[in-house]
Design a protein around this motif. Structure first.
Motif, PDB file in Angstrom:
ATOM      1  N   ASP A  17       0.768  -1.136  -0.179  1.00 35.53           N
ATOM      2  CA  ASP A  17      -0.056   0.054  -0.024  1.00 35.53           C
ATOM      3  C   ASP A  17       0.715   1.208   0.035  1.00 35.53           C
ATOM      4  O   ASP A  17       0.517   2.252   0.555  1.00 35.53           O
ATOM      5  N   LEU A  18       2.016   1.338  -0.657  1.00 37.79           N
ATOM      6  CA  LEU A  18       2.657   2.514  -0.684  1.00 37.79           C
ATOM      7  C   LEU A  18       2.188   3.100  -1.859  1.00 37.79           C
ATOM      8  O   LEU A  18       2.851   3.301  -2.948  1.00 37.79           O
ATOM      9  N   GLN A  19       0.993   3.576  -1.787  1.00 35.33           N
ATOM     10  CA  GLN A  19       0.211   4.493  -3.017  1.00 35.33           C
ATOM     11  C   GLN A  19      -0.134   5.661  -2.374  1.00 35.33           C
ATOM     12  O   GLN A  19      -0.231   6.086  -1.444  1.00 35.33           O
ATOM     13  N   VAL A  35       9.382   6.011   5.466  1.00 33.58           N
ATOM     14  CA  VAL A  35       8.884   4.692   5.212  1.00 33.58           C
ATOM     15  C   VAL A  35       9.210   4.319   3.566  1.00 33.58           C
ATOM     16  O   VAL A  35       9.752   3.614   3.347  1.00 33.58           O
ATOM     17  N   VAL A  36       8.573   5.534   2.905  1.00 35.24           N
ATOM     18  CA  VAL A  36       8.821   5.426   1.441  1.00 35.24           C
ATOM     19  C   VAL A  36      10.310   5.448   1.043  1.00 35.24           C
ATOM     20  O   VAL A  36      10.541   4.556   0.224  1.00 35.24           O
ATOM     21  N   ARG A  37      11.149   6.125   1.751  1.00 29.95           N
ATOM     22  CA  ARG A  37      12.521   6.299   1.411  1.00 29.95           C
ATOM     23  C   ARG A  37      13.012   4.909   1.485  1.00 29.95           C
ATOM     24  O   ARG A  37      13.982   4.308   0.699  1.00 29.95           O
ATOM     25  N   ASN A  38      12.930   4.102   2.994  1.00 33.87           N
ATOM     26  CA  ASN A  38      13.674   2.938   3.112  1.00 33.87           C
ATOM     27  C   ASN A  38      12.916   1.838   2.314  1.00 33.87           C
ATOM     28  O   ASN A  38      13.443   0.998   1.795  1.00 33.87           O
ATOM     29  N   SER A  85      -5.020   4.895  -5.928  1.00 32.78           N
ATOM     30  CA  SER A  85      -4.392   3.897  -5.765  1.00 32.78           C
ATOM     31  C   SER A  85      -3.085   3.869  -6.588  1.00 32.78           C
ATOM     32  O   SER A  85      -2.482   2.731  -6.658  1.00 32.78           O
ATOM     33  N   GLU A  86      -2.452   5.046  -7.452  1.00 30.17           N
ATOM     34  CA  GLU A  86      -1.226   4.709  -8.038  1.00 30.17           C
ATOM     35  C   GLU A  86       0.015   4.877  -7.033  1.00 30.17           C
ATOM     36  O   GLU A  86      -0.326   5.321  -6.039  1.00 30.17           O
ATOM     37  N   PHE A  87       0.756   3.907  -7.289  1.00 30.76           N
ATOM     38  CA  PHE A  87       2.061   4.029  -6.487  1.00 30.76           C
ATOM     39  C   PHE A  87       2.694   5.465  -6.178  1.00 30.76           C
ATOM     40  O   PHE A  87       2.895   6.008  -7.192  1.00 30.76           O
ATOM     41  N   VAL A  88       3.464   5.541  -5.206  1.00 33.54           N
ATOM     42  CA  VAL A  88       4.195   6.679  -4.891  1.00 33.54           C
ATOM     43  C   VAL A  88       5.216   6.622  -5.833  1.00 33.54           C
ATOM     44  O   VAL A  88       5.824   5.431  -6.378  1.00 33.54           O
ATOM     45  N   ALA A  92       7.688   3.513  -8.219  1.00 34.46           N
ATOM     46  CA  ALA A  92       6.859   3.210  -9.504  1.00 34.46           C
ATOM     47  C   ALA A  92       7.327   1.942 -10.169  1.00 34.46           C
ATOM     48  O   ALA A  92       8.646   1.534 -10.161  1.00 34.46           O
ATOM     49  N   PRO A  93       6.503   1.072 -10.529  1.00 34.19           N
ATOM     50  CA  PRO A  93       6.599  -0.161 -11.039  1.00 34.19           C
ATOM     51  C   PRO A  93       7.455  -0.045 -12.164  1.00 34.19           C
ATOM     52  O   PRO A  93       7.225   0.806 -12.996  1.00 34.19           O
ATOM     53  N   VAL A  94       8.304  -1.165 -12.481  1.00 33.92           N
ATOM     54  CA  VAL A  94       9.128  -1.302 -13.795  1.00 33.92           C
ATOM     55  C   VAL A  94       8.659  -2.853 -14.275  1.00 33.92           C
ATOM     56  O   VAL A  94       8.097  -3.390 -13.678  1.00 33.92           O
ATOM     57  N   PRO A  95       9.142  -2.986 -15.496  1.00 35.84           N
ATOM     58  CA  PRO A  95       8.675  -4.444 -16.205  1.00 35.84           C
ATOM     59  C   PRO A  95       8.729  -5.565 -15.480  1.00 35.84           C
ATOM     60  O   PRO A  95       8.130  -6.490 -15.427  1.00 35.84           O
ATOM     61  N   SER A  96       9.953  -5.645 -14.625  1.00 34.79           N
ATOM     62  CA  SER A  96      10.119  -6.766 -13.992  1.00 34.79           C
ATOM     63  C   SER A  96       9.429  -7.032 -12.545  1.00 34.79           C
ATOM     64  O   SER A  96       9.291  -8.128 -12.025  1.00 34.79           O
ATOM     65  N   ASP A  97       8.740  -5.837 -12.121  1.00 38.06           N
ATOM     66  CA  ASP A  97       8.020  -5.949 -10.947  1.00 38.06           C
ATOM     67  C   ASP A  97       6.564  -6.914 -11.205  1.00 38.06           C
ATOM     68  O   ASP A  97       6.116  -6.723 -12.401  1.00 38.06           O
ATOM     69  N   ILE A  98       6.042  -7.462 -10.154  1.00 37.92           N
ATOM     70  CA  ILE A  98       4.769  -7.786 -10.054  1.00 37.92           C
ATOM     71  C   ILE A  98       3.893  -7.088  -9.303  1.00 37.92           C
ATOM     72  O   ILE A  98       3.991  -6.773  -8.117  1.00 37.92           O
ATOM     73  N   VAL A  99       2.793  -6.545  -9.888  1.00 42.25           N
ATOM     74  CA  VAL A  99       1.785  -5.572  -9.342  1.00 42.25           C
ATOM     75  C   VAL A  99       0.606  -6.602  -8.751  1.00 42.25           C
ATOM     76  O   VAL A  99       0.033  -7.238  -9.562  1.00 42.25           O
TER      77      VAL A  99
END
Length: 190
Positions: A17-19, A35-38, A85-88, A92-99
């Motif tokens: 939920d880092l959105q 929290v976001v930085r870590n 609901s967008e990630f901070v 932000a997701p990259v292609p290798s991430d699983i959302v």
């Protein structure tokens, strides 16, 4: 405490939920920006080492929200902002991430998180996110019951109150896995 060891071949990061609609709220004992930085440091380290990163966010829709009678509920605006609901940006997701999109507190129920972890041969998860005693704890309880080993990034999670955060960390998480600071987890990854 024993030194933390992480098997890069079987460990995934699960970020809860880092959105924008959640990470923008005040949190304790760690400020949301900390929290976001870590969490971003963990995300970067996992990506750099070719380890799976699972980014979990809750999708709010009136027709899919639980409608269970309770004594109290979370305050919600009548209309959610379009980017709620967008990630901070820091994670932000990259292609290798699983959302993973969820519709309740935990990331397992009603999603394919377990399937995606198992298909990748993962037996350990590093958990972080907001809110400690809701999204993170609910996910952790399922993970424990599914037999996953867990590492909790204590300073990469927070809550609306320090008391709730500390209760989850000290009385729940320490019985389900290992609680560590972000720096120790990063050192274990190398």
């Amino acid at each position: 405490m024993p030194e933390l060891e992480i098997n890069k071949a079987t460990t995934a990061l699960v970020v809860i939920d880092l959105q924008k609609g959640i990470a923008g709220r005040p949190t304790e004992p760690h400020a949301a920006q900390d929290v976001v930085r870590n969490a971003a440091l963990l995300v970067q380290a996992f990506r750099k080492n070719g380890m799976p990163v699972f980014l979990v966010h809750v999708i709010h829709a009136p027709e899919t929200m639980l409608k269970v009678p309770t004594d109290t509920s979370f305050p919600r605006p009548p209309v959610m902002p379009p980017d709620w609901s967008e990630f901070v940006p820091a994670i932000a997701p990259v292609p290798s991430d699983i959302v993973i999109a969820k519709k309740q507190w935990g990331a397992f129920y009603g999603t394919d998180l377990e399937l995606q972890l198992r298909r990748r041969g993962m037996d350990t998860i590093v958990l972080c996110g907001i809110s400690t005693e809701y999204g993170v704890e609910s996910t952790a309880r399922f993970a424990y019951e599914y037999g996953f080993r867990q590492v909790f990034a204590e300073d990469a999670m927070s809550s609306a109150s320090a008391e709730s955060h500390h209760a989850a960390v000290n009385f729940i998480f320490k019985r389900m896995g290992r609680v560590r600071k972000t720096g120790e987890i990063l050192r274990a990854i190398g």
